[in-house]
Design an enzyme around this catalytic site. Structure first.
Site, PDB file in Angstrom:
ATOM      1  N   ALA A  66       0.865  -1.175   0.000  1.00 35.31           N
ATOM      2  CA  ALA A  66       0.000   0.000   0.000  1.00 35.31           C
ATOM      3  C   ALA A  66       0.905   1.228   0.000  1.00 35.31           C
ATOM      4  O   ALA A  66       2.083   1.141   0.327  1.00 35.31           O
ATOM      5  CB  ALA A  66      -0.865  -0.004   1.251  1.00 35.31           C
ATOM      6  N   GLY A 105       0.500  -5.094   0.643  1.00 33.60           N
ATOM      7  CA  GLY A 105      -0.678  -5.056  -0.240  1.00 33.60           C
ATOM      8  C   GLY A 105      -0.389  -5.597  -1.627  1.00 33.60           C
ATOM      9  O   GLY A 105      -1.291  -6.113  -2.295  1.00 33.60           O
ATOM     10  N   GLU A 108      -0.791  -9.193  -1.328  1.00 38.59           N
ATOM     11  CA  GLU A 108      -2.220  -9.434  -1.095  1.00 38.59           C
ATOM     12  C   GLU A 108      -3.015  -9.300  -2.406  1.00 38.59           C
ATOM     13  O   GLU A 108      -3.974 -10.033  -2.631  1.00 38.59           O
ATOM     14  CB  GLU A 108      -2.733  -8.471  -0.018  1.00 38.59           C
ATOM     15  CG  GLU A 108      -2.162  -8.762   1.372  1.00 38.59           C
ATOM     16  CD  GLU A 108      -2.530  -7.699   2.379  1.00 38.59           C
ATOM     17  OE1 GLU A 108      -3.249  -8.034   3.341  1.00 38.59           O
ATOM     18  OE2 GLU A 108      -2.132  -6.529   2.185  1.00 38.59           O
ATOM     19  N   GLU A 128       4.244  -5.801   7.051  1.00 37.73           N
ATOM     20  CA  GLU A 128       3.474  -4.759   7.740  1.00 37.73           C
ATOM     21  C   GLU A 128       3.836  -4.648   9.222  1.00 37.73           C
ATOM     22  O   GLU A 128       3.766  -3.569   9.806  1.00 37.73           O
ATOM     23  CB  GLU A 128       1.977  -5.064   7.601  1.00 37.73           C
ATOM     24  CG  GLU A 128       1.377  -4.764   6.226  1.00 37.73           C
ATOM     25  CD  GLU A 128       1.542  -5.892   5.230  1.00 37.73           C
ATOM     26  OE1 GLU A 128       0.884  -5.838   4.184  1.00 37.73           O
ATOM     27  OE2 GLU A 128       2.348  -6.818   5.476  1.00 37.73           O
TER      28      GLU A 128
HETATM   29  N1  T1G Z   1       4.668   3.412   0.105  1.00 38.04           N
HETATM   30  C1  T1G Z   1       5.168   4.643  -0.201  1.00 38.04           C
HETATM   31  N2  T1G Z   1       6.471   4.891  -0.550  1.00 38.04           N
HETATM   32  C2  T1G Z   1       7.277   3.830  -0.585  1.00 38.04           C
HETATM   33  C3  T1G Z   1       6.839   2.512  -0.263  1.00 38.04           C
HETATM   34  C4  T1G Z   1       5.469   2.327   0.083  1.00 38.04           C
HETATM   35  N3  T1G Z   1       4.963   1.130   0.382  1.00 38.04           N
HETATM   36  N4  T1G Z   1       7.901   1.689  -0.386  1.00 38.04           N
HETATM   37  C5  T1G Z   1       8.934   2.456  -0.769  1.00 38.04           C
HETATM   38  N5  T1G Z   1       8.580   3.731  -0.886  1.00 38.04           N
HETATM   39  C6  T1G Z   1       9.432   4.851  -1.311  1.00 38.04           C
HETATM   40  C7  T1G Z   1      10.528   5.176  -0.290  1.00 38.04           C
HETATM   41  O1  T1G Z   1      10.075   6.062   0.697  1.00 38.04           O
HETATM   42  C8  T1G Z   1      11.599   5.804  -1.181  1.00 38.04           C
HETATM   43  O2  T1G Z   1      11.228   7.141  -1.408  1.00 38.04           O
HETATM   44  C9  T1G Z   1      11.452   5.030  -2.492  1.00 38.04           C
HETATM   45  O3  T1G Z   1      10.143   4.446  -2.453  1.00 38.04           O
HETATM   46  C10 T1G Z   1      12.454   3.917  -2.618  1.00 38.04           C
HETATM   47  O4  T1G Z   1      12.396   3.115  -1.467  1.00 38.04           O
HETATM   48  C11 T1G Z   1      -2.876  -3.061   3.110  1.00 38.04           C
HETATM   49  C12 T1G Z   1      -1.128  -1.941   5.077  1.00 38.04           C
HETATM   50  C13 T1G Z   1      10.307  -1.926  -1.627  1.00 38.04           C
HETATM   51  C14 T1G Z   1      12.094  -3.152  -0.467  1.00 38.04           C
HETATM   52  O5  T1G Z   1       6.365  -2.227   4.011  1.00 38.04           O
HETATM   53  O6  T1G Z   1      10.560  -2.196   2.089  1.00 38.04           O
HETATM   54  O7  T1G Z   1       0.815  -2.830   2.289  1.00 38.04           O
HETATM   55  O8  T1G Z   1      13.110   8.241  -0.266  1.00 38.04           O
HETATM   56  O9  T1G Z   1      14.718   3.643  -0.657  1.00 38.04           O
HETATM   57  O10 T1G Z   1      15.995   0.192  -0.719  1.00 38.04           O
HETATM   58  O11 T1G Z   1      -1.716  -4.811   4.011  1.00 38.04           O
HETATM   59  O12 T1G Z   1      11.158   0.398  -0.065  1.00 38.04           O
HETATM   60  O13 T1G Z   1      13.172   7.880  -2.699  1.00 38.04           O
HETATM   61  O14 T1G Z   1      11.541   9.534  -1.707  1.00 38.04           O
HETATM   62  O15 T1G Z   1      13.358   1.797   0.405  1.00 38.04           O
HETATM   63  O16 T1G Z   1      15.227  -0.367  -3.067  1.00 38.04           O
HETATM   64  C15 T1G Z   1       3.880  -2.788   3.092  1.00 38.04           C
HETATM   65  C16 T1G Z   1       8.090  -0.920   2.122  1.00 38.04           C
HETATM   66  C17 T1G Z   1       3.185  -1.477   3.156  1.00 38.04           C
HETATM   67  C18 T1G Z   1       7.435  -2.225   1.893  1.00 38.04           C
HETATM   68  C19 T1G Z   1      12.627  -1.109  -1.854  1.00 38.04           C
HETATM   69  N6  T1G Z   1       5.067  -2.647   2.275  1.00 38.04           N
HETATM   70  N7  T1G Z   1       9.162  -0.659   1.189  1.00 38.04           N
HETATM   71  O17 T1G Z   1      13.755  -0.840  -1.098  1.00 38.04           O
HETATM   72  O18 T1G Z   1      14.245   1.541  -1.909  1.00 38.04           O
HETATM   73  S1  T1G Z   1       1.796  -1.556   4.244  1.00 38.04           S
HETATM   74  C20 T1G Z   1       6.245  -2.358   2.820  1.00 38.04           C
HETATM   75  C21 T1G Z   1      10.339  -1.326   1.283  1.00 38.04           C
HETATM   76  C22 T1G Z   1       0.632  -2.479   3.389  1.00 38.04           C
HETATM   77  C23 T1G Z   1      -1.535  -3.651   3.340  1.00 38.04           C
HETATM   78  C24 T1G Z   1      -0.589  -2.869   4.156  1.00 38.04           C
HETATM   79  C25 T1G Z   1      11.423  -0.895   0.343  1.00 38.04           C
HETATM   80  C26 T1G Z   1      11.567  -1.788  -0.916  1.00 38.04           C
HETATM   81  P1  T1G Z   1      12.333   8.246  -1.517  1.00 38.04           P
HETATM   82  P2  T1G Z   1      13.745   2.549  -0.795  1.00 38.04           P
HETATM   83  P3  T1G Z   1      14.925   0.111  -1.730  1.00 38.04           P
END
Ligand code: T1G
Length: 680
Positions: A66, A105, A108, A128
């Site tokens: 998400a 998400g 999912e 999450e």
């Molecule tokens: N939402 C918004 N921005 C995100 C994002 C996300 N999910 N993931 C990454 N970014 C932005 C981050 O801030 C950065 O921005 C750029 O992307 C590159 O990220 C309903 C509730 C995917 C493994 O927890 O673990 O789904 O700093 O530097 O090292 O159940 O990002 O460049 O402006 O980390 O290559 C669940 C979170 C969400 C994964 C890539 N998902 N992301 O790593 O790049 S909750 C996560 C990561 C959810 C549902 C629920 C990592 C990555 P900027 P980065 P990276």
């Protein structure tokens, strides 16, 4: 290729529809992406010419979750469950084609496809819990229906990723495609159509849960017990477990209701807000304010380390572990041999734990060149000094390095509080000098304070920050001041802890209050672990401080089994009556009236002055942003991540008013930044 909207395209390959999400950087499920997917699957449902659909993403990864930046804001666009229902109830088979990381998400959504294929490098996870949340879009109900309740419990409580090989073995993906993923997915879709395979809905198949509520109850009980220490203080892990239990015990839609309720509790809680703050704060810390866009880090192909002690050895391992050769220098052969053997032992221990092979140990050791001759550092791109904390010794070393190091080499000091500008003044190239303050054990602790000197060149700073990221560190920019960010604030906490001791609080009470708050250890446990005699000199000691008195009485801490606590052979500790008596006597001698001090006062007096010092650091520009201070404390000093760091906690949990009120009562001068608020 027809654009559904600015981030989702719908195209056809014969009778196969291809839905492409293209929303950099990580195809997060923003409102636009959800709208685009809803539009695409509605179009597919209405098009009888379509026999199957493939969902694929452009860029570096499949949907990585998400859009976290939308959390806490008014909902916009199509609801995710509606998009998922459209996929799951599609009249034609839907195949998700996964590359990069299908997370949260994103996974999912993929679990609502009827089939999943991936490339060989793809990773799958529901992280999450790291955001203080749980998979709130059916992940806690669908994942166990594929990988089993036990595996799903491990995955949702750790946030760990599964690789493609394990995903295929567990049935999470139906095929791992060689070559072009989209082409492979389309071919797979054609086989599904040709073989009239069923529209498999994960929600409808509970056969792989791996047991009933009754038969799995012992597993859940044992899992909670085994992870009690790791989950202490966190709300999310237990909520995740409850949802998997619901998946085992209840019909799908009932389980989904439990998931929704638990999700909303966490989403509206402070812990998740704190952990989401930390997610973005970690990424913000890497950014250097005002750095011209064209400034690129310098190449660092060879590193020199001066000092093969605990810090020098750990620092060297960071580079050896990522393939960068290191030349390590010591004064005496014996110290050099000891340092090198400790590095080897650490690697061999990791190999024994199966982290990598003994060949890898040899490969890493093969990159290490021990020497007694500093001249061997002449061709290094970066040289890090990690010797005893003494200004004269450091200036002498930097003066020598200035003559040895090649032009353009970066000279860094691992000092944990000395004046980097003064160290730089010992060279003719202060623009190439800065601090790189690692935390012990340097090969384990993620934090790196990169100390920008008054003359440090922006490219040199950018290079140190990039080297930090490359070696798996979270690098934070700090300005030159005594103790930089972390130690400067720690000194305020220790000051108050020592004062509370004299006023009547017991070391064990102060430690308990801070460990209950979430720190792994209290200040007096830390003193005993580090050794009470660090920096203490028996010849010059005059019993001026409690620590002097304890050391004069022969107390050293854990190393001799007695300090503020006495330790048994298993390092179990109990308060040391001898230490308490020394503290009593010292307080009496100083005429201090001792009193009973409650836990709240202990907590506030230990942490509020720290926050005030953090505000001063911001006011002086010694930290770029308040969230950097949070990252320093979470990654270097054990501040509990679910409290977001001292500055987040002050602003969002306690409130600055309360802190100002208590500080004024304590007679502290309150920083204007604390009064007026700070840039996050
Ligand atoms: N939402 C918004 N921005 C995100 C994002 C996300 N999910 N993931 C990454 N970014 C932005 C981050 O801030 C950065 O921005 C750029 O992307 C590159 O990220 C309903 C509730 C995917 C493994 O927890 O673990 O789904 O700093 O530097 O090292 O159940 O990002 O460049 O402006 O980390 O290559 C669940 C979170 C969400 C994964 C890539 N998902 N992301 O790593 O790049 S909750 C996560 C990561 C959810 C549902 C629920 C990592 C990555 P900027 P980065 P990276």
């Amino acid at each position: 290729m027809a654009a559904i909207n600015n981030v989702v395209d719908l195209s056809r390959d014969g009778d196969i529809a291809v839905v492409t999400v293209n929303s950099p950087p990580v195809n997060a499920l923003s409102a636009d992406v959800r709208d685009g997917l809803a539009g695409a699957f509605a179009a597919i449902a209405g098009d009888t010419g379509v026999k199957a659909a493939v969902l694929v993403c452009a860029g570096r990864t499949f949907i990585a979750g998400a859009d976290i930046s939308e959390f806490g804001k008014p909902p916009r666009g199509a609801a995710l469950p509606a998009v998922q229902d459209a996929m799951e109830s599609s009249p034609v088979p839907v195949i998700a084609a996964i590359h990069g990381t299908a997370l949260g998400g994103g996974l999912e959504v993929a679990l609502c496809a009827h089939y999943r294929v991936s490339d060989a490098k793809a990773k799958f996870g529901l992280p999450e819990v790291k955001l203080g949340l749980l998979p709130g879009a059916g992940g806690t109900q669908r994942l166990p229906r594929i990988v089993g309740a036990k595996k799903a419990t491990e995955m949702v409580t750790s946030g760990a990723q599964m690789n493609a090989e394990d995903a295929l073995a567990s049935g999470l993906v139906d095929e791992v495609v060689d070559g072009d993923l989209t082409a492979g997915a389309i071919a797979f879709a054609r086989r599904v159509v040709a073989e009239k395979r069923p529209l498999k809905k994960v929600r409808d198949d509970a056969s792989k849960l791996g047991g009933t509520a009754k038969s799995l109850a012992p597993f859940f009980a044992e899992f909670r017990k085994a992870n009690a220490k790791a989950f202490k203080g966190f709300d999310a892990p237990e909520a995740n477990i409850k949802c998997i239990e619901a998946a085992v015990a209840l019909p799908f839609d009932e389980g989904l209701k439990v998931e929704r309720a638990e999700f909303m509790k966490l989403m509206t809680g402070l812990q998740s807000a704190a952990q989401r703050h930390v997610f973005f704060a970690e990424r913000a810390a890497a950014k250097i304010d005002g750095l011209p866009a064209d400034v690129q880090p310098l190449p660092v192909k060879k590193v020199g380390v001066i000092g093969a002690g605990t810090m020098g050895g750990g620092i060297s391992m960071n580079f050896l572990s990522v393939g960068i050769p290191v030349t390590i220098v010591e004064m005496k052969q014996e110290a050099l041999d000891r340092g090198v053997s400790i590095i080897r032992k650490n690697y061999e221990n990791s190999a024994k734990k199966g982290r990598f092979s003994m060949d890898e140990v040899e490969a890493r050791m093969g990159r290490l060149t021990p020497t007694l001759n500093m001249d061997d550092l002449a061709d290094c791109d970066l040289i890090i000094e990690a010797v005893f904390e003494n200004m004269a010794i450091k200036k002498d070393i930097f003066g020598k390095l200035d003559k040895i190091a090649k032009p353009g080499a970066i000279l860094a000091s691992n000092t944990s509080y000395l004046d980097v500008d003064e160290i730089a003044s010992a060279t003719s190239r202060p623009e190439y000098v800065l601090g790189m303050h690692y935390f012990s054990p340097a090969n384990v602790m993620r934090l790196l304070e990169v100390v920008r000197g008054a003359k440090t060149d922006p490219q040199v700073l950018a290079t140190a920050m990039a080297v930090g990221k490359q070696t798996g560190k979270i690098a934070v920019v700090a300005g030159v001041c005594h103790g930089f960010i972390g130690n400067r604030m720690l000194a305020r906490r220790q000051q108050q802890a020592n004062a509370l001791l004299l006023e009547g609080a017991a070391p064990a009470d102060i430690d308990r209050v801070l460990t209950d708050f979430g720190f792994p250890m209290g200040p007096f446990q830390m003193s005993d672990l580090a050794g009470l005699d660090i920096g203490w000199n028996a010849e010059t000691s005059k019993g001026e401080t409690v620590r002097d008195r304890l050391c004069e009485a022969g107390l050293r801490g854990q190393k001799n089994g007695k300090g503020f606590y006495v330790y048994d052979e298993n390092r179990n500790r109990t308060p040391n009556p001898e230490a308490l008596a020394i503290i009593d006597a010292y307080a009496a001698e100083k005429g201090i009236n001792r009193r009973t001090i409650d836990d709240q006062e202990i907590l506030e007096r230990c942490l509020f002055p720290m926050v005030n010092e953090g505000a001063r650091i911001l006011a002086e520009g010694k930290a770029q942003r308040a969230s950097d201070i949070d990252i320093v404390w979470i990654n270097g000093y054990g501040w509990p991540v679910y409290r977001g760091g001292p500055m987040f906690w002050a602003e969002k949990d306690v409130g600055r008013e309360r802190i100002i009120e208590v500080l004024e009562k304590m007679g502290e001068e309150v920083s204007p930044v604390l009064k007026n608020g700070w840039k996050a």
